[in-house]
Write a protein that holds these residues in place. Structure first.
Motif, short mmCIF file in Angstrom:
data_model
loop_
_atom_site.label_atom_id
_atom_site.label_comp_id
_atom_site.label_asym_id
_atom_site.label_seq_id
_atom_site.Cartn_x
_atom_site.Cartn_y
_atom_site.Cartn_z
N ARG A 76 0.68 -1.17 0.05
CA ARG A 76 0.07 -0.06 0.00
C ARG A 76 0.92 1.29 0.04
N GLU A 77 1.88 1.27 0.86
CA GLU A 77 2.88 2.48 0.75
C GLU A 77 3.63 2.76 -0.54
N SER A 78 3.79 1.66 -1.39
CA SER A 78 4.48 1.69 -2.43
C SER A 78 3.37 2.22 -3.62
N SER A 79 2.39 2.15 -3.39
CA SER A 79 1.22 2.89 -4.36
C SER A 79 0.88 4.16 -4.33
N CYS A 80 1.28 4.69 -2.90
CA CYS A 80 1.30 6.20 -2.67
C CYS A 80 2.22 6.75 -2.80
#
Length: 109
Positions: free
Chosen positions: A64-68
């Motif tokens: 999830r952190e990589s996506s933002c």
């Protein structure tokens, strides 16, 4: 937004501001419950050794952190007795990695 917020989540982050405290809390929980050790391998590369029981949580959170925050590169590897999580950033984002390292150090049990 405080200075900590700006360092933790720079303009390149697309996570809505209202969700950022929740994400920080998720990282804090991971650090408090699973962080066994951290090493700074280079200015742009941080390695955490985590309790292997946290693998599902770590994978979900880093995905999830990589996506933002697409400037992060997370690599998770199972090693004997632990989970290794490598975090890398481009040189222009070393300040974010510094903030993450400090957060982990201050939150880990």
């Amino acid at each position: 937004m405080t200075t900590d917020d700006q360092t933790w989540a720079p303009e390149a982050c697309t996570l809505p501001s209202v969700q950022r405290p929740l994400r920080r809390a998720e990282f804090d929980d991971l650090f408090a419950t699973a962080l066994l050790e951290q090493q700074r391998l280079s200015p742009t590369h941080l390695r955490w050794r985590l309790d292997p029981a946290a693998e599902t949580t770590a994978r979900d959170l880093t995905d999830r952190e990589s996506s933002c925050c697409s400037f992060f590169t997370y690599t998770i590897t199972r090693v004997t007795g632990a989970l290794r999580l490598d975090v890398q950033v481009p040189a222009a984002r070393v300040d974010v990695l510094d903030a993450l390292r400090q957060r982990a150090a201050s939150t880990a049990s």
